[in-house]
Motif scaffolding. Structure first.
Motif, PDB file in Angstrom:
ATOM      1  N   SER A 215      -1.294  12.818  -0.249  1.00 57.89           N
ATOM      2  CA  SER A 215      -2.272  12.306   0.706  1.00 57.89           C
ATOM      3  C   SER A 215      -3.364  13.344   0.956  1.00 57.89           C
ATOM      4  CB  SER A 215      -1.588  11.969   2.028  1.00 57.89           C
ATOM      5  OG  SER A 215      -1.214  13.160   2.716  1.00 57.89           O
ATOM      6  N   ASP A 216      -4.371  12.961   1.713  1.00 54.80           N
ATOM      7  CA  ASP A 216      -5.434  13.903   2.075  1.00 54.80           C
ATOM      8  C   ASP A 216      -4.897  15.073   2.878  1.00 54.80           C
ATOM      9  OD1 ASP A 216      -7.249  12.235   0.838  1.00 54.80           O
ATOM     10  OD2 ASP A 216      -7.865  11.232   2.694  1.00 54.80           O
TER      11      ASP A 216
ATOM     12  N   HIS B  78      -2.740   8.092  -7.436  1.00 56.15           N
ATOM     13  CA  HIS B  78      -2.710   9.003  -6.299  1.00 56.15           C
ATOM     14  C   HIS B  78      -1.774  10.157  -6.594  1.00 56.15           C
ATOM     15  CE1 HIS B  78      -4.809   6.236  -3.539  1.00 56.15           C
ATOM     16  NE2 HIS B  78      -4.009   5.269  -3.968  1.00 56.15           N
TER      17      HIS B  78
ATOM     18  N   CYS C  12       0.803   7.929   4.055  1.00 55.64           N
ATOM     19  CA  CYS C  12       1.052   9.365   4.186  1.00 55.64           C
ATOM     20  C   CYS C  12       2.289   9.573   5.048  1.00 55.64           C
ATOM     21  CB  CYS C  12      -0.151  10.067   4.815  1.00 55.64           C
ATOM     22  SG  CYS C  12       0.150  11.832   5.148  1.00 55.64           S
TER      23      CYS C  12
ATOM     24  N   ASP D  27       0.851  -1.187   0.000  1.00 55.69           N
ATOM     25  CA  ASP D  27       0.000   0.000   0.000  1.00 55.69           C
ATOM     26  C   ASP D  27       0.886   1.235   0.000  1.00 55.69           C
ATOM     27  OD1 ASP D  27       1.019  -0.066   2.559  1.00 55.69           O
ATOM     28  OD2 ASP D  27      -0.884  -0.445   3.558  1.00 55.69           O
TER      29      ASP D  27
ATOM     30  N   TYR E 132      -3.128   4.109   2.011  1.00 52.87           N
ATOM     31  CA  TYR E 132      -3.872   4.268   0.767  1.00 52.87           C
ATOM     32  C   TYR E 132      -3.674   3.028  -0.095  1.00 52.87           C
ATOM     33  CZ  TYR E 132      -4.340   9.162   2.100  1.00 52.87           C
ATOM     34  OH  TYR E 132      -4.646  10.324   2.772  1.00 52.87           O
TER      35      TYR E 132
END
Length: 407
Positions: free
Chosen positions: A34-35, A31, A18, A15, A25
């Motif tokens: 990150s958020d 991607h 972050c 995976d 994620y």
């Protein structure tokens, strides 16, 4: 881990994580960051990788970047867009550096710089994940590498560079198939345009550390270095630091090699080298900060490290501190002198950024941060042939042989 289907490669990606919050994620999906707006780091099942790959098996393979495939993210063989990413040599510079100084000469890579490592991986993954148009800001060499690999992969590319980017770099980018634009601003201002366009859906943002896979290509510098030195690491590494992807990638590589059981816990002192005219990481390091404020009026002859604000600043600073190293700034005259000394005394033509690492090594030696008998590796990030050089030639008459006999 991949299946054994034909056309797939043995990789052990689990995976993505972050780099600041630890949130995970899903792999195999497109991607950016990150958020939290921070870089994503690719994670692997290193226990399984260690069972599948031995040092002996690795050493029997051709010494190119792709020998490390189990520790790289590309799953499908036909995603690869190689231009011949060789293992770069370690070149001694005993006269200009010292008896224990080696230069890892990244100028031998495709497009003449270490940007090839990061961009070949990022483009391969973009191809694998269905990206059709990319944009990126550059100070020169990254744009050239992106143009070459993206053109080979059939991906449309837009490159924005500061208006004073060296002419050879701008022409190289255009010659290799990208649409290149000069911007009246610095690289972070070029990046702001790229980010705005990405938000509008015009392209995928390939800016430094705004996608996860350039780090994975750059970490091969650390993997190679350990293998070249017989599965040990040097006492010190001097790395020219703009965006710092390679320093971050090497630090990640060392951790992965230790988890595989291939090296121990000892680490080199990591020296992040910047120019005095653009030293945001140095200032933050010296002030005890984890994040670096933007450097105003950035200027230096070493254009590749003229990055006023780095997205991965906290990752660079963490690695430097954890290693017991330092962030070091060197003046323009020190850079120019070191570059000239390497060429004139040891026959190795460094780029200005590589010259900065030699200047920083000299400063570290003088300050006692390293000792003369400490093995140190300097990274020359591009061939010196791309940069203007002083004309040292002399004109003679066609009948001047008698005079030349006196030399």
């Amino acid at each position: 881990m991949t299946s054994n289907l034909e056309g797939e490669r043995k990789t052990f990606v689990t995976d993505l994580e972050c780099s600041i919050t630890g949130k995970r994620y899903e792999a195999d999906r497109l991607h950016g960051q990150s958020d939290a707006g921070r870089p994503l780091l690719v994670r692997y099942d290193l226990e399984a990788a260690g069972r599948a790959l031995s040092k002996a098996a690795l050493e029997a393979r051709p010494t190119d970047l792709w020998r490390w495939r189990e520790l790289l993210p590309v799953r499908h063989t036909d995603s690869i867009v190689s231009l011949g990413e060789i293992e770069t040599p370690l070149v001694p510079i005993p006269k200009s550096g010292g008896p224990k100084v080696l230069v890892k000469d990244e100028g031998r890579l495709p497009t003449g710089s270490f940007k090839a490592r990061g961009l070949v991986m990022a483009v391969a993954m973009a191809r694998e994940l269905g990206v059709t148009r990319i944009a990126m800001p550059t100070n020169g060499n990254a744009g050239a590498a992106l143009a070459a690999y993206a053109t080979r992969a059939g991906i449309e590319t837009v490159v924005l560079c500061p208006s004073d980017t060296p002419e050879i770099n701008v022409r190289e980018i255009a010659a290799q198939g990208a649409r290149v634009y000069r911007v009246n601003g610095l690289i972070d201002e070029c990046g702001a345009i790229v980010g705005q366009g990405a938000a509008e859906g015009l392209w995928f943002d390939f800016s430094t550390l705004k996608e996860p896979y350039r780090i994975e290509g750059k970490k091969t510098m650390g993997l190679e270095l350990a293998a070249q030195l017989g599965w040990r690491l040097p006492k010190a590494i001097f790395y020219p630091t703009g965006g710092g992807t390679g320093l971050i990638g090497m630090w990640k590589a060392f951790d992965e090699l230790e988890q595989l059981g291939w090296i121990g816990s000892a680490r080199p002192k990591m020296f992040a080298v910047q120019a005095s005219g653009c030293a945001p990481i140095v200032r933050a390091f010296e002030q005890g900060e984890e994040h670096a404020e933007r450097w105003e009026d950035a200027h230096t002859v070493a254009a590749g490290i003229r990055v006023p604000k780095a997205v991965g600043d906290f990752l660079i600073i963490r690695a430097v501190r954890e290693s017991g190293g330092k962030a070091v700034a060197v003046d323009e005259d020190e850079i120019i002198r070191a570059t000239s000394d390497s060429a004139m005394q040891d026959g190795l033509l460094l780029c200005p950024e590589g010259g900065a690492t030699l200047a920083a090594y000299r400063k570290a030696l003088a300050e006692g941060w390293v000792a003369a008998d400490d093995e140190a590796v300097l990274f020359n990030c591009a061939t010196g042939l791309k940069y203007p050089m002083e004309d040292r030639s002399k004109s003679i008459d066609k009948d001047a042989l008698p005079a030349l006999r006196m030399l």
